[in-house]
Design a protein around this motif. Structure first.
Motif, PDB file in Angstrom:
ATOM      1  N   GLY A   1      -7.798   8.094   6.174  1.00  7.61           N
ATOM      2  CA  GLY A   1      -6.615   7.270   6.427  1.00  7.61           C
ATOM      3  C   GLY A   1      -6.871   5.791   6.202  1.00  7.61           C
ATOM      4  O   GLY A   1      -6.027   4.940   6.512  1.00  7.61           O
TER       5      GLY A   1
ATOM      6  N   LYS B   1       0.842  -1.198   0.000  1.00  6.72           N
ATOM      7  CA  LYS B   1       0.000   0.000   0.000  1.00  6.72           C
ATOM      8  C   LYS B   1       0.871   1.240   0.000  1.00  6.72           C
ATOM      9  O   LYS B   1       1.836   1.332   0.780  1.00  6.72           O
TER      10      LYS B   1
ATOM     11  N   ASP C   1      -4.818   2.074   4.548  1.00  2.00           N
ATOM     12  CA  ASP C   1      -4.037   1.037   5.246  1.00  2.00           C
ATOM     13  C   ASP C   1      -4.938  -0.160   5.541  1.00  2.00           C
ATOM     14  O   ASP C   1      -4.549  -1.316   5.392  1.00  2.00           O
TER      15      ASP C   1
HETATM   16 MG    MG Z   1      -2.168   7.252   6.315  1.00  2.00          MG
END
Ligand code: MG
Ligand code: ADP
Ligand code: ASP
Length: 444
Positions: free
Chosen positions: A202, A5, A205
């Protein structure tokens, strides 16, 4: 297989995308799946687009979209000798984005569902460019829309994956193929009805470990802009050091209490299948980084995380005295309003809890009021020290509190699992407290 990633800063421009492809090339024999974030700060910009459109400022919203166009088209042109086909695909996406923005502007409303549709463009655009750039380098790259892989519930803005269906989707579409590069988007998924969702800010991930778990990958690599998980955020503590290995539960605590380097839920899918999760630096691919795994070497305090923008809510009530059912009634209020509580401390006559700043507290306070006297204190910070079997040592605790002095500590929590010691301090004391704790725990 391996899932790699790359975060926003790792794909922020054409030079970085070239590096990303160079790194992916070194993994081709491991049948890699590349999961990418949006370029640079694209998602932040899209959040602004939504708020301008909703607020009636159409020109500002469209000017922001033009800025995004400039970054994406210039990356496309710099990466491809003939970028006409890619530009055409980008253009179709930007037209759709403008249409959606116009819709939000016209009705002056951006529901969580519309917001997810809008935010999804960041990852959809970046992966178009990355796939085309990889092909330009002669790599057999294939773009798969993550919305056909990651099935989620309909909790727009922070959707949760439905693992069984997602696993089936992933296994149907992704097969271990050497010398083939699958590319897909982080952060986005879709509901049963095919409506676009996001996993929360975010969340790329998390996408990576969801896909990694579905594939029973040999490893997941989170490529970012620092040399792994460090003893503290290097932006605040420049002398912070890389932690070579860390356990799943320690990493989860750190992530949950502010170490943004991995999203708090990232670890969950990996734990179930004991998949090692590496955190590595795109700008320094030879540095080893951190391995998050079931059991970590070493002992002592691992790291200190901090999370500012925390609000403390206290309820005082004599009804707690000798009564049961009080805490249940209290937490039911948080449940009803879907507000998540981080720290809790109780005494016989009061309960204190922390929540994030951006939560709308008025309905919570209203519903808590019948239970007792409610007070709200804002601008606090959580400071969370993580380590195993260390916080029961009285000498260490004494030194920790001496290091925090003279900043007043508003709340303390020492987990029963003895993996973390968490303090609540004034937001304005965050950096000072972090520095002196880091000096104490890692420099002496
Ligand atoms: Mg991040
Ligand atoms: P990405 O765009 O790759 O997802 P993020 O910005 O989400 O990257 O996360 C990387 C950032 O996390 C780093 O630049 C660093 O400032 C921050 N960070 C916070 N705590 C830590 C920590 N303990 N170790 C490393 N980085 C940390
Ligand atoms: N682009 C999304 C965000 O900025 C997801 C991610 O980067 O992980 O929140």
């Amino acid at each position: 297989m391996i899932v790699m990633k790359f975060g926003g800063s790792s794909v922020r421009n054409s030079q970085m995308i070239r590096r990303v492809i160079d790194i992916a090339v070194t993994r081709l024999e491991n049948a890699p799946v590349l999961v990418s974030s949006a370029m640079g700060k694209t998602t932040d910009t899209l959040v602004l687009v939504a708020s301008c459109a909703q607020g009636g400022d159409r020109d500002a919203a469209f000017a922001l979209i033009e800025k995004l166009e400039a970054t994406h088209y210039s990356a496309a042109r710099e990466l491809l000798a003939d970028s006409a086909g890619l530009e055409h695909a980008l253009n179709r996406h930007f037209e759709e984005l403008r249409g959606l923005t116009q819709g939000i502007f016209l009705i002056r409303e951006c529901s969580p569902r519309s917001s997810d549709a809008l935010l999804s463009f960041g990852e959809r655009l970046s992966t178009l460019i990355i796939t085309a750039a990889a092909r330009e380098q002669g790599i057999d790259a294939e773009l798969i829309d993550a919305r056909t892989l990651i099935r989620t519930d309909a909790l727009f803005g922070s959707a949760g994956p439905e693992m069984d269906r997602t696993t089936r989707n992933v296994r149907e579409q992704i097969r271990a193929r050497r010398d083939h590069l699958y590319v897909t988007q982080g952060f986005i998924g879709s509901t049963e009805d095919g409506v676009t969702t996001t996993l929360g800010r975010g969340g790329s991930d998390y996408s990576a470990t969801i896909i990694g778990a579905a594939l029973e990958a040999e490893a997941v690599e989170i490529w970012t802009d620092v040399n792994g998980i460090m003893t503290s955020d290097p932006r605040i503590i420049p002398k912070a050091r890389t932690i070579p290995t860390i356990s799943y539960d320690e990493a989860a605590e750190l992530a949950y209490f502010g170490a943004r380097v991995v999203h708090p839920y990232t670890i969950l899918p990996a734990i179930r299948r004991a998949i090692p999760v590496w955190v590595r630096n795109t700008a320094e691919p030879l540095a080893r980084g951190t391995c998050i795994q079931a059991r970590a070497e070493g002992s002592g305090v691992r790291a200190i995380a901090s999370k500012s923008g925390v609000t403390l809510i206290t309820i005082q009530s004599s009804r707690m005295l000798n009564a049961y059912g009080f805490l249940r009634a209290l937490f039911a209020v948080f449940d009803t309003h879907r507000v998540s509580v981080d720290l809790v401390a109780t005494s016989e006559v009061s309960v204190s809890m922390t929540v994030d700043r951006d939560v709308d507290l008025s309905p919570v306070v209203r519903d808590l009021s019948p239970l007792g006297e409610v007070s709200v204190e804002r601008e606090k910070s959580i400071i969370c020290m993580v380590g195993r079997n260390v916080f029961r040592r009285a000498d260490l605790l004494a030194r920790i509190f001496a290091a925090v002095d003279p900043s007043p500590v508003r709340m303390i929590s020492l987990g029963s699992s003895d993996i973390n010691l968490t303090l609540l301090v004034a937001e304005s004391d965050t950096v000072r407290v972090l520095r002196s704790l880091h000096d104490l725990l890692f420099d002496s």
